[in-house]
Design a protein around this motif. Structure first.
Motif, PDB file in Angstrom:
ATOM      1  N   GLU A  46       0.061  10.038  -7.205  1.00  0.00           N
ATOM      2  CA  GLU A  46      -0.289   9.864  -5.790  1.00  0.00           C
ATOM      3  C   GLU A  46      -1.525   8.987  -5.596  1.00  0.00           C
ATOM      4  OE1 GLU A  46       1.177  10.691  -2.875  1.00  0.00           O
ATOM      5  OE2 GLU A  46       2.878  11.305  -4.081  1.00  0.00           O
ATOM      6  N   ASP A  58       0.820  -1.227   0.000  1.00  0.00           N
ATOM      7  CA  ASP A  58       0.000   0.000   0.000  1.00  0.00           C
ATOM      8  C   ASP A  58       0.850   1.271   0.000  1.00  0.00           C
ATOM      9  OD1 ASP A  58      -2.431  -1.347  -0.086  1.00  0.00           O
ATOM     10  OD2 ASP A  58      -2.462  -1.592   2.085  1.00  0.00           O
ATOM     11  N   LYS A  59       1.877   1.307  -0.826  1.00  0.00           N
ATOM     12  CA  LYS A  59       2.703   2.514  -0.984  1.00  0.00           C
ATOM     13  C   LYS A  59       2.231   3.253  -2.214  1.00  0.00           C
ATOM     14  CE  LYS A  59       6.805   2.253   1.454  1.00  0.00           C
ATOM     15  NZ  LYS A  59       7.942   3.036   1.649  1.00  0.00           N
ATOM     16  N   SER A  60       2.299   4.568  -2.174  1.00  0.00           N
ATOM     17  CA  SER A  60       1.922   5.338  -3.355  1.00  0.00           C
ATOM     18  C   SER A  60       2.966   5.118  -4.447  1.00  0.00           C
ATOM     19  CB  SER A  60       1.792   6.822  -3.027  1.00  0.00           C
ATOM     20  OG  SER A  60       3.054   7.377  -2.787  1.00  0.00           O
ATOM     21  N   THR A  82       1.066  -2.681  -4.150  1.00  0.00           N
ATOM     22  CA  THR A  82       1.283  -3.789  -3.236  1.00  0.00           C
ATOM     23  C   THR A  82       1.909  -4.883  -4.077  1.00  0.00           C
ATOM     24  OG1 THR A  82      -0.600  -3.190  -1.874  1.00  0.00           O
ATOM     25  CG2 THR A  82       0.204  -5.445  -1.670  1.00  0.00           C
ATOM     26  N   THR A 135      -1.720   3.124  -5.749  1.00  0.00           N
ATOM     27  CA  THR A 135      -0.969   2.450  -4.700  1.00  0.00           C
ATOM     28  C   THR A 135      -0.393   1.140  -5.230  1.00  0.00           C
ATOM     29  OG1 THR A 135      -2.932   1.328  -3.854  1.00  0.00           O
ATOM     30  CG2 THR A 135      -2.343   3.434  -2.832  1.00  0.00           C
TER      31      THR A 135
END
Length: 99
Positions: free
Chosen positions: A55, A28-30, A60, A58
């Motif tokens: 941005e 879940d990182k941008s 994963t 996301t």
């Protein structure tokens, strides 16, 4: 002496080949943070992108032993994002649907 030189040369080639490979685990990182992390991990590639465009997306993903372009393609997946290679070392990443 000749054997030592050949051995050092072979070690340098193996190390150079492995140095351009990355292994990462993102949850879940941008997309822009992922690209900044990949940019910091290499001296060979320059990654250009617009932070605000990416941005909303996301990432994963878990991967091992990929080159930087392969890792970016893995992270993009099915998102409407393109990556363009310009020359040997410049990568442009942009969202297709943003203005």
């Amino acid at each position: 002496m000749k054997k030592m030189t050949i051995l050092l040369l072979l070690c340098a080639i193996v190390q150079a080949a492995n140095a351009q490979r990355v292994s990462r685990n993102y949850k879940d990182k941008s997309m822009s943070k992922v690209l900044m992390d990949l940019r910091r991990s290499t001296d060979r590639y320059k990654i250009a992108f617009i932070h605000n465009e990416l941005e909303d997306y996301t990432v994963t993903k878990q991967f091992s032993g990929l080159t930087i372009p392969e890792a970016i393609r893995e992270c993009i997946g099915y998102y409407p994002i393109t990556m363009k290679n310009v020359g040997d070392s410049l990568l442009f990443v942009e969202a297709m649907l943003k203005t």
